[in-house]
Design an enzyme around this catalytic site. Structure first.
Site, PDB file in Angstrom:
ATOM      1  N   ARG A 103      18.501  25.093  26.701  1.00 16.19           N
ATOM      2  CA  ARG A 103      17.190  24.934  26.073  1.00 16.19           C
ATOM      3  C   ARG A 103      16.173  24.513  27.119  1.00 16.19           C
ATOM      4  O   ARG A 103      16.381  23.564  27.863  1.00 16.19           O
ATOM      5  CB  ARG A 103      17.259  23.873  24.964  1.00 16.19           C
ATOM      6  CG  ARG A 103      15.957  23.712  24.203  1.00 16.19           C
ATOM      7  CD  ARG A 103      16.091  22.709  23.071  1.00 16.19           C
ATOM      8  NE  ARG A 103      16.192  21.331  23.548  1.00 16.19           N
ATOM      9  CZ  ARG A 103      16.060  20.261  22.770  1.00 16.19           C
ATOM     10  NH1 ARG A 103      15.845  20.418  21.478  1.00 16.19           N
ATOM     11  NH2 ARG A 103      16.171  19.042  23.272  1.00 16.19           N
ATOM     12  N   THR A 107       9.417  24.203  26.525  1.00 19.14           N
ATOM     13  CA  THR A 107       9.106  25.111  25.410  1.00 19.14           C
ATOM     14  C   THR A 107      10.079  24.956  24.249  1.00 19.14           C
ATOM     15  O   THR A 107       9.796  25.406  23.141  1.00 19.14           O
ATOM     16  CB  THR A 107       9.147  26.573  25.875  1.00 19.14           C
ATOM     17  OG1 THR A 107      10.501  26.910  26.227  1.00 19.14           O
ATOM     18  CG2 THR A 107       8.244  26.787  27.077  1.00 19.14           C
ATOM     19  N   ASP A 201      21.966  12.787  24.192  1.00 23.40           N
ATOM     20  CA  ASP A 201      22.368  14.109  24.674  1.00 23.40           C
ATOM     21  C   ASP A 201      23.896  14.187  24.649  1.00 23.40           C
ATOM     22  O   ASP A 201      24.575  13.504  25.414  1.00 23.40           O
ATOM     23  CB  ASP A 201      21.843  14.346  26.091  1.00 23.40           C
ATOM     24  CG  ASP A 201      22.104  15.760  26.574  1.00 23.40           C
ATOM     25  OD1 ASP A 201      23.290  16.132  26.725  1.00 23.40           O
ATOM     26  OD2 ASP A 201      21.130  16.496  26.799  1.00 23.40           O
TER      27      ASP A 201
END
Length: 210
Positions: A103, A107, A201
């Site tokens: 990813r 954006t 994460d």
């Protein structure tokens, strides 16, 4: 799209330990494997089977075996790799493919950087492993990738999801046979696209920051 949140005290307990920022990587990896096995039990309720005749020590009887073609398990690299052992422990006859997606942190759009999958997935049931369903971009792209190769139905197993990701995925997979199995539905995404309260994460917590 069907969404199933696997509500069970053992699942909630293991997620609580995963969420704790002080939980070290070895414990995080072990608990992820255990948690995925519990989620896989829910995710495989509709796995295809066929009748087989066997002989017990007492008599002949009919049972069930996993149908051909065998199910395909697809972890999304890198974090999905930490879920693989928990899945194949429950479904050892499945084949395993790999899909590498990343990813863009600015954006939030996904990009595919690697894949190791059969060219033809016709009539295959696929199980996608991705710990966090955040924006839904990576998982949506992975699911579309599988359908483009002929998959007939796809089940995604995620530890956590945000409502925004579920909504985006539902829109992206409209008309597809898709099931999402979750350990928990969290509150929201923050401004950086991370799940809140989440667990951070997942890839970094499984394997470190490198």
């Amino acid at each position: 799209m069907r969404v199933h949140v696997a509500e069970h005290p053992l699942i909630t307990h293991k997620l609580t330990v995963l969420r704790d920022r002080t939980t070290p990587s070895p414990v995080f990896r072990a608990l992820t494997e255990e948690l995925v096995t519990l989620l896989a039990y829910e995710a495989t309720r509709n796995v295809r089977t066929e009748p087989v005749e066997i002989e017990t020590p007492v008599t002949k009887t009919m049972g069930l075996a996993i149908s051909q073609p065998r199910p395909l398990v697809v972890p999304i690299l890198r974090a999905g790799l930490g879920m693989l052992e928990g899945m194949v422990k429950l479904l050892p006859t499945a084949e395993v493919g790999f899909l590498g997606m990343v990813r863009n942190e600015e954006t939030l759009e996904p990009a595919t950087y690697a894949e190791r999958l059969p060219d033809d997935l016709s009539d295959r049931q696929c199980f996608v492993l991705d710990p966090m369903l955040a924006t839904g971009g990576s998982l949506g792209a992975a699911i579309e990738f599988l359908f483009a190769r002929g998959a007939v139905d796809v089940t995604a197993i995620c530890l956590l999801a945000a409502p925004e990701g579920i909504a985006a995925l539902e829109k992206a997979t409209e008309g597809r046979d898709v099931t999402i199995v979750l350990g928990a539905m969290d509150e929201r995404l923050n401004e950086h696209g991370y799940i809140v309260p989440g667990l951070g994460d997942a890839g970094d917590r499984l394997y470190g920051l490198v």
